[in-house]
Design a protein around this motif. Sequence first.
Motif, mmCIF file in Angstrom:
data_model
loop_
_atom_site.group_PDB
_atom_site.id
_atom_site.type_symbol
_atom_site.label_atom_id
_atom_site.label_comp_id
_atom_site.label_asym_id
_atom_site.label_seq_id
_atom_site.Cartn_x
_atom_site.Cartn_y
_atom_site.Cartn_z
ATOM 1 N N ASP A 80 -4.026 18.113 -5.892
ATOM 2 C CA ASP A 80 -4.131 16.670 -6.118
ATOM 3 C C ASP A 80 -3.362 15.980 -4.998
ATOM 4 O O ASP A 80 -2.135 15.960 -4.996
ATOM 5 C CB ASP A 80 -3.546 16.311 -7.486
ATOM 6 C CG ASP A 80 -3.672 14.825 -7.788
ATOM 7 O OD1 ASP A 80 -4.467 14.150 -7.108
ATOM 8 O OD2 ASP A 80 -2.960 14.345 -8.695
ATOM 9 N N LEU A 81 -4.094 15.446 -4.038
ATOM 10 C CA LEU A 81 -3.474 14.803 -2.878
ATOM 11 C C LEU A 81 -3.653 13.292 -3.000
ATOM 12 O O LEU A 81 -4.778 12.804 -3.128
ATOM 13 C CB LEU A 81 -4.117 15.324 -1.587
ATOM 14 C CG LEU A 81 -3.458 14.936 -0.266
ATOM 15 C CD1 LEU A 81 -3.743 15.988 0.796
ATOM 16 C CD2 LEU A 81 -3.955 13.576 0.236
ATOM 17 N N LYS A 82 -2.548 12.567 -2.977
ATOM 18 C CA LYS A 82 -2.604 11.109 -3.116
ATOM 19 C C LYS A 82 -2.021 10.434 -1.881
ATOM 20 O O LYS A 82 -1.013 10.871 -1.340
ATOM 21 C CB LYS A 82 -1.850 10.668 -4.365
ATOM 22 C CG LYS A 82 -2.526 11.099 -5.662
ATOM 23 C CD LYS A 82 -1.851 10.501 -6.875
ATOM 24 C CE LYS A 82 -2.582 10.918 -8.155
ATOM 25 N NZ LYS A 82 -1.961 10.344 -9.371
ATOM 26 N N ARG A 83 -2.698 9.350 -1.480
ATOM 27 C CA ARG A 83 -2.260 8.571 -0.324
ATOM 28 C C ARG A 83 -1.967 7.135 -0.748
ATOM 29 O O ARG A 83 -2.512 6.639 -1.737
ATOM 30 C CB ARG A 83 -3.332 8.570 0.771
ATOM 31 C CG ARG A 83 -3.640 9.953 1.350
ATOM 32 C CD ARG A 83 -4.743 9.886 2.395
ATOM 33 N NE ARG A 83 -5.075 11.202 2.927
ATOM 34 C CZ ARG A 83 -4.508 11.740 4.000
ATOM 35 N NH1 ARG A 83 -3.578 11.038 4.673
ATOM 36 N NH2 ARG A 83 -4.856 12.937 4.422
ATOM 37 N N GLY A 84 -1.146 6.486 0.040
ATOM 38 C CA GLY A 84 -0.841 5.086 -0.216
ATOM 39 C C GLY A 84 -1.916 4.184 0.366
ATOM 40 O O GLY A 84 -2.898 4.645 0.956
ATOM 41 N N GLU A 85 -1.735 2.874 0.217
ATOM 42 C CA GLU A 85 -2.720 1.919 0.717
ATOM 43 C C GLU A 85 -2.851 1.977 2.232
ATOM 44 O O GLU A 85 -3.903 1.645 2.788
ATOM 45 C CB GLU A 85 -2.326 0.500 0.287
ATOM 46 C CG GLU A 85 -2.395 0.291 -1.225
ATOM 47 C CD GLU A 85 -2.027 -1.125 -1.608
ATOM 48 O OE1 GLU A 85 -1.653 -1.908 -0.699
ATOM 49 O OE2 GLU A 85 -2.106 -1.451 -2.808
ATOM 50 N N ASP A 86 -1.777 2.399 2.891
ATOM 51 C CA ASP A 86 -1.821 2.493 4.349
ATOM 52 C C ASP A 86 -2.377 3.827 4.833
ATOM 53 O O ASP A 86 -2.415 4.097 6.032
ATOM 54 C CB ASP A 86 -0.428 2.280 4.935
ATOM 55 C CG ASP A 86 0.586 3.291 4.400
ATOM 56 O OD1 ASP A 86 0.197 4.096 3.520
ATOM 57 O OD2 ASP A 86 1.742 3.286 4.857
ATOM 58 N N GLY A 87 -2.804 4.676 3.901
ATOM 59 C CA GLY A 87 -3.386 5.961 4.278
ATOM 60 C C GLY A 87 -2.393 7.097 4.369
ATOM 61 O O GLY A 87 -2.784 8.261 4.532
ATOM 62 N N ARG A 88 -1.116 6.776 4.251
ATOM 63 C CA ARG A 88 -0.107 7.833 4.327
ATOM 64 C C ARG A 88 -0.092 8.643 3.033
ATOM 65 O O ARG A 88 -0.308 8.117 1.944
ATOM 66 C CB ARG A 88 1.277 7.235 4.576
ATOM 67 C CG ARG A 88 1.406 6.537 5.919
ATOM 68 C CD ARG A 88 2.839 6.129 6.175
ATOM 69 N NE ARG A 88 3.722 7.291 6.240
ATOM 70 C CZ ARG A 88 5.038 7.198 6.391
ATOM 71 N NH1 ARG A 88 5.616 6.006 6.461
ATOM 72 N NH2 ARG A 88 5.763 8.288 6.457
ATOM 73 N N ILE A 89 0.185 9.937 3.180
ATOM 74 C CA ILE A 89 0.225 10.825 2.022
ATOM 75 C C ILE A 89 1.483 10.536 1.205
ATOM 76 O O ILE A 89 2.585 10.485 1.748
ATOM 77 C CB ILE A 89 0.223 12.300 2.468
ATOM 78 C CG1 ILE A 89 -1.019 12.600 3.308
ATOM 79 C CG2 ILE A 89 0.279 13.230 1.263
ATOM 80 C CD1 ILE A 89 -0.999 13.970 3.953
ATOM 81 N N LEU A 90 1.298 10.348 -0.105
ATOM 82 C CA LEU A 90 2.440 10.126 -0.981
ATOM 83 C C LEU A 90 2.956 11.440 -1.558
ATOM 84 O O LEU A 90 4.147 11.693 -1.580
ATOM 85 C CB LEU A 90 2.052 9.174 -2.113
ATOM 86 C CG LEU A 90 1.642 7.758 -1.682
ATOM 87 C CD1 LEU A 90 1.284 6.922 -2.901
ATOM 88 C CD2 LEU A 90 2.763 7.096 -0.886
ATOM 89 N N TYR A 91 2.039 12.266 -2.058
ATOM 90 C CA TYR A 91 2.459 13.593 -2.525
ATOM 91 C C TYR A 91 1.259 14.528 -2.616
ATOM 92 O O TYR A 91 0.109 14.097 -2.668
ATOM 93 C CB TYR A 91 3.200 13.516 -3.865
ATOM 94 C CG TYR A 91 2.322 13.304 -5.072
ATOM 95 C CD1 TYR A 91 2.036 12.023 -5.536
ATOM 96 C CD2 TYR A 91 1.785 14.390 -5.762
ATOM 97 C CE1 TYR A 91 1.236 11.831 -6.644
ATOM 98 C CE2 TYR A 91 0.983 14.197 -6.874
ATOM 99 C CZ TYR A 91 0.711 12.920 -7.312
ATOM 100 O OH TYR A 91 -0.081 12.728 -8.410
ATOM 101 N N LEU A 92 1.583 15.783 -2.627
ATOM 102 C CA LEU A 92 0.577 16.841 -2.724
ATOM 103 C C LEU A 92 0.935 17.688 -3.935
ATOM 104 O O LEU A 92 1.937 18.394 -3.934
ATOM 105 C CB LEU A 92 0.591 17.694 -1.448
ATOM 106 C CG LEU A 92 -0.428 18.826 -1.349
ATOM 107 C CD1 LEU A 92 -1.832 18.250 -1.283
ATOM 108 C CD2 LEU A 92 -0.151 19.663 -0.113
#
Length: 218
Positions: A72-84
């Motif tokens: 489960d890979l999530k990114r922020g609004e700016d496209g940066r990865i928040l967590y994996l």
Amino acid sequence: MKKGRKRKKKIYLLAFLALIVLLGLCLFNLKKNVRPVVFTYCDALISALGMESINSSAADVVALYEYSDFVDLKRGEDGRILYLGTNTATVNGFVRSLALRCENALNALGKQEIVIPAGAFTGSPLIAGSGPNVKVDVTFFSTVHCDFITSFENVGINQTRHAIYAKIEVLFNTVLPIAEHEISLENHILIAENVIIGEIPNVYVASEDGTDYLDLIP
């Protein structure tokens, strides 16, 4: 005449005793070599059959999953990865299915037969491959344990290869005519991989509920 006869009897007796001792040494040496030779041939057979069955079973199970099923890979609004994060339910289901599939395939092999040249029991490398073949029946039962392993490898600027492996450990309990014997086998199977684009921190965190994840929040 009597002295000559007694002397011949002594010679015959000494020769007979020497023959008995020599025969005893040969039998002792043969018995000493039987078990390790049988175990060596048994290990080779079980390892070959085991690896083939494990790889085939793993390929069938792995084909049912994709990288996104485990991660489960999530990114922020700016496209940066928040967590994996790891999908624990999927991982547990995969591990159970893989272990069961491997165990069923291995136990289905049933009784096997190993063929050993008689010369192998002499301990001499010169005649190890000669002589008539000795056939030995091998019956084995297996227990399979699977673990889920992940690795991260830097493959470029802001590029990280995330690989997921299954570590498969098998314990074979073999029943031979001469003794019981245990064989351990281990293999690592690549399940899925992906190249993650983005900055990856150096800290790898495990959550309290058992889910592993990379905390990517700056």
